[in-house]
Scaffold this active site. Sequence first.
Site, PDB file in Angstrom:
ATOM      1  N   VAL A  37       1.722  93.597   6.550  1.00  0.00           N
ATOM      2  CA  VAL A  37       0.911  94.588   5.835  1.00  0.00           C
ATOM      3  C   VAL A  37       0.838  94.259   4.344  1.00  0.00           C
ATOM      4  O   VAL A  37      -0.252  94.256   3.744  1.00  0.00           O
ATOM      5  CB  VAL A  37       1.478  96.010   6.057  1.00  0.00           C
ATOM      6  N   GLY A 156      -3.213 103.101  12.133  1.00  0.00           N
ATOM      7  CA  GLY A 156      -3.656 101.921  11.377  1.00  0.00           C
ATOM      8  C   GLY A 156      -4.857 102.254  10.504  1.00  0.00           C
ATOM      9  O   GLY A 156      -4.764 103.058   9.576  1.00  0.00           O
ATOM     10  N   GLY A 208       0.521  88.072  17.690  1.00  0.00           N
ATOM     11  CA  GLY A 208       0.916  89.010  16.637  1.00  0.00           C
ATOM     12  C   GLY A 208       0.606  90.460  16.937  1.00  0.00           C
ATOM     13  O   GLY A 208       0.695  91.322  16.057  1.00  0.00           O
ATOM     14  N   GLU A 211       5.638  92.836  18.511  1.00  0.00           N
ATOM     15  CA  GLU A 211       6.751  92.251  17.779  1.00  0.00           C
ATOM     16  C   GLU A 211       7.670  91.513  18.742  1.00  0.00           C
ATOM     17  O   GLU A 211       7.592  91.698  19.959  1.00  0.00           O
ATOM     18  CB  GLU A 211       7.531  93.356  17.067  1.00  0.00           C
ATOM     19  N   LYS A 226       4.455 109.086  15.707  1.00  0.00           N
ATOM     20  CA  LYS A 226       3.090 109.337  15.210  1.00  0.00           C
ATOM     21  C   LYS A 226       2.593 110.717  15.622  1.00  0.00           C
ATOM     22  O   LYS A 226       1.965 111.415  14.826  1.00  0.00           O
ATOM     23  CB  LYS A 226       2.159 108.236  15.715  1.00  0.00           C
TER      24      LYS A 226
HETATM   25  N1  LIG Z   1       2.046  95.389  11.236  1.00  0.00           N
HETATM   26  C1  LIG Z   1       1.228  96.380  11.592  1.00  0.00           C
HETATM   27  O1  LIG Z   1       0.231  96.183  12.296  1.00  0.00           O
HETATM   28  C2  LIG Z   1       1.507  97.783  11.114  1.00  0.00           C
HETATM   29  C3  LIG Z   1       0.603  98.809  11.449  1.00  0.00           C
HETATM   30  C4  LIG Z   1       0.830 100.120  10.961  1.00  0.00           C
HETATM   31  C5  LIG Z   1       1.949 100.370  10.214  1.00  0.00           C
HETATM   32  N2  LIG Z   1       2.841  99.347   9.945  1.00  0.00           N
HETATM   33  C6  LIG Z   1       4.018  99.689   9.149  1.00  0.00           C
HETATM   34  O2  LIG Z   1       3.999  98.931   7.939  1.00  0.00           O
HETATM   35  C7  LIG Z   1       5.334  98.677   7.498  1.00  0.00           C
HETATM   36  C8  LIG Z   1       5.502  97.175   7.289  1.00  0.00           C
HETATM   37  O3  LIG Z   1       5.249  96.515   8.516  1.00  0.00           O
HETATM   38  P1  LIG Z   1       5.030  94.925   8.590  1.00  0.00           P
HETATM   39  O4  LIG Z   1       4.487  94.656   9.945  1.00  0.00           O
HETATM   40  O5  LIG Z   1       4.273  94.447   7.402  1.00  0.00           O
HETATM   41  O6  LIG Z   1       6.553  94.412   8.498  1.00  0.00           O
HETATM   42  P2  LIG Z   1       7.062  92.912   8.219  1.00  0.00           P
HETATM   43  O7  LIG Z   1       5.988  91.934   8.488  1.00  0.00           O
HETATM   44  O8  LIG Z   1       8.341  92.782   8.964  1.00  0.00           O
HETATM   45  O9  LIG Z   1       7.367  92.900   6.655  1.00  0.00           O
HETATM   46  C9  LIG Z   1       8.439  93.571   6.089  1.00  0.00           C
HETATM   47  C10 LIG Z   1       8.617  93.135   4.650  1.00  0.00           C
HETATM   48  O10 LIG Z   1       9.701  93.867   4.086  1.00  0.00           O
HETATM   49  C11 LIG Z   1      10.600  92.980   3.423  1.00  0.00           C
HETATM   50  N3  LIG Z   1      11.967  93.479   3.560  1.00  0.00           N
HETATM   51  C12 LIG Z   1      12.607  93.820   4.691  1.00  0.00           C
HETATM   52  N4  LIG Z   1      13.877  94.224   4.420  1.00  0.00           N
HETATM   53  C13 LIG Z   1      14.007  94.123   3.087  1.00  0.00           C
HETATM   54  C14 LIG Z   1      15.080  94.380   2.185  1.00  0.00           C
HETATM   55  N5  LIG Z   1      16.282  94.802   2.610  1.00  0.00           N
HETATM   56  N6  LIG Z   1      14.883  94.160   0.867  1.00  0.00           N
HETATM   57  C15 LIG Z   1      13.675  93.726   0.419  1.00  0.00           C
HETATM   58  N7  LIG Z   1      12.621  93.453   1.221  1.00  0.00           N
HETATM   59  C16 LIG Z   1      12.790  93.660   2.541  1.00  0.00           C
HETATM   60  C17 LIG Z   1      10.440  91.645   4.126  1.00  0.00           C
HETATM   61  O11 LIG Z   1      10.840  90.611   3.214  1.00  0.00           O
HETATM   62  P3  LIG Z   1      10.810  89.044   3.617  1.00  0.00           P
HETATM   63  O12 LIG Z   1       9.362  88.745   3.873  1.00  0.00           O
HETATM   64  O13 LIG Z   1      11.340  88.316   2.459  1.00  0.00           O
HETATM   65  O14 LIG Z   1      11.636  88.927   4.858  1.00  0.00           O
HETATM   66  C18 LIG Z   1       8.960  91.648   4.475  1.00  0.00           C
HETATM   67  O15 LIG Z   1       8.214  91.105   3.421  1.00  0.00           O
HETATM   68  C19 LIG Z   1       6.241  99.290   8.569  1.00  0.00           C
HETATM   69  O16 LIG Z   1       6.602 100.588   8.187  1.00  0.00           O
HETATM   70  C20 LIG Z   1       5.347  99.334   9.796  1.00  0.00           C
HETATM   71  O17 LIG Z   1       5.724 100.342  10.716  1.00  0.00           O
HETATM   72  C21 LIG Z   1       2.638  98.081  10.361  1.00  0.00           C
END
Ligand SMILES: NC(=O)c1ccc[n+]([C@@H]2O[C@H](COP(=O)([O-])OP(=O)(O)OC[C@H]3O[C@@H](n4cnc5c(N)ncnc54)[C@H](OP(=O)(O)O)[C@@H]3O)[C@@H](O)[C@H]2O)c1
Length: 341
Positions: A37, A156, A208, A211, A226
């Site tokens: 995201v 989303g 993708g 997960e 949700k």
């Molecule tokens: N992906 C989707 O389609 C989607 C849809 C709706 C909502 N969401 C929501 O959006 C949010 C993010 O999802 P995502 O899919 O983007 O997750 P993601 O790809 O796993 O990214 C998470 C990010 O957070 C960073 N992070 C994790 N732990 C950390 C820590 N302790 N300190 C600092 N940085 C940290 C990671 O750093 P590194 O990169 O350095 O590891 C990474 O950049 C979540 O709440 C998810 O539920 C996602």
Amino acid sequence: MTASAIDRSGARDHGAPRARARAPRVVRVALAGCGTVGASLVTLIRRQRALFEARHGVTFELVRILVRDPAKERGVVLPRHLLTTSMDDFLRTDADVVVEAIGGFDPAERVVREALAAGRHVVTANKALIAAHGPALQRLADDQGASLQFEAAVGGGVPVVRTLRGELGGHGVRTITGILNGTTNFLLTAVAEGTRFADALRDAQARGFAEADPSRDLNGLDAADKIRILAWLAWGVDPSTLDVRVEPLPADPDPLAALAKARDGVLKYLAGAVRGDDGTVRAWVRPVIIPRDHALAAVRDEENAVHIDSESLGLLRLQGRGAGGSATASAVLGDLLGAVR
Ligand SMILES: NC(=O)c1ccc[n+]([C@@H]2O[C@H](COP(=O)([O-])OP(=O)(O)OC[C@H]3O[C@@H](n4cnc5c(N)ncnc54)[C@H](OP(=O)(O)O)[C@@H]3O)[C@@H](O)[C@H]2O)c1
């Protein structure tokens, strides 16, 4: 006709906002998390810069990005000086808006709480956090005169949070029914077309849409978070104490999908909530066989859909891309604009 009403091709301008003469207002954005995201948001902010300046008179400037591993390849070019792994450094950064795109509770909750306590606007995509602490975080935001936005936490890119928070909220919503989990909808679409569930899951992970650990999608807890959030927005119930009856997808949904087909129906993983005449709210998540001609049967792949039945409007249907970086980032970008307005 004025010159500005005709573009260079000679076509008429049908009311599109005109370019602003004044310099755009700079909005300083600190981004916590730059994964699926967060990285999509960076791309979108850059791609839409000219449009936002012309149409809204604002420009978003990234001032700090919190990550775990600054050396990681993210598919976007990020100036090294913007990246930090230090929470203290991140929280000290002078930003107008903090975007939380880490997920989960630790350290996402600290980011959100401390940002709001400092009077900064917060935009988050974090359904688990909002389902558990939404009302308390909203009170904190209100006390500080800050804004808390979380459109991307549900559906989303489907604007269901905005819809319920706006004119529909509190005005006679009777039921909410929907497909709130893009991963399981992607899987069940493939199964309905003849792919075995195990193969569909491997494909979804490779592309993708699922997960590496999809258990919160398959056991219904993601959709339960949700529907809790939507019930809070519709009826003011505390999402953290709302009892949601959750039935997981079967470990092997193939036989149930075959039964659905034999009955000329489709297997979908639905979530719903209803308020009874006595004001009590019941909520559920479960696999359901619906008729092939039902509107929710046409919701395919990673799409989400929400049907809201209300006294004032009758049935309102919202549908669109429910997951993936760009759809989710587009909801976050809309929230950024909402926050600074
Ligand atoms: N992906 C989707 O389609 C989607 C849809 C709706 C909502 N969401 C929501 O959006 C949010 C993010 O999802 P995502 O899919 O983007 O997750 P993601 O790809 O796993 O990214 C998470 C990010 O957070 C960073 N992070 C994790 N732990 C950390 C820590 N302790 N300190 C600092 N940085 C940290 C990671 O750093 P590194 O990169 O350095 O590891 C990474 O950049 C979540 O709440 C998810 O539920 C996602």
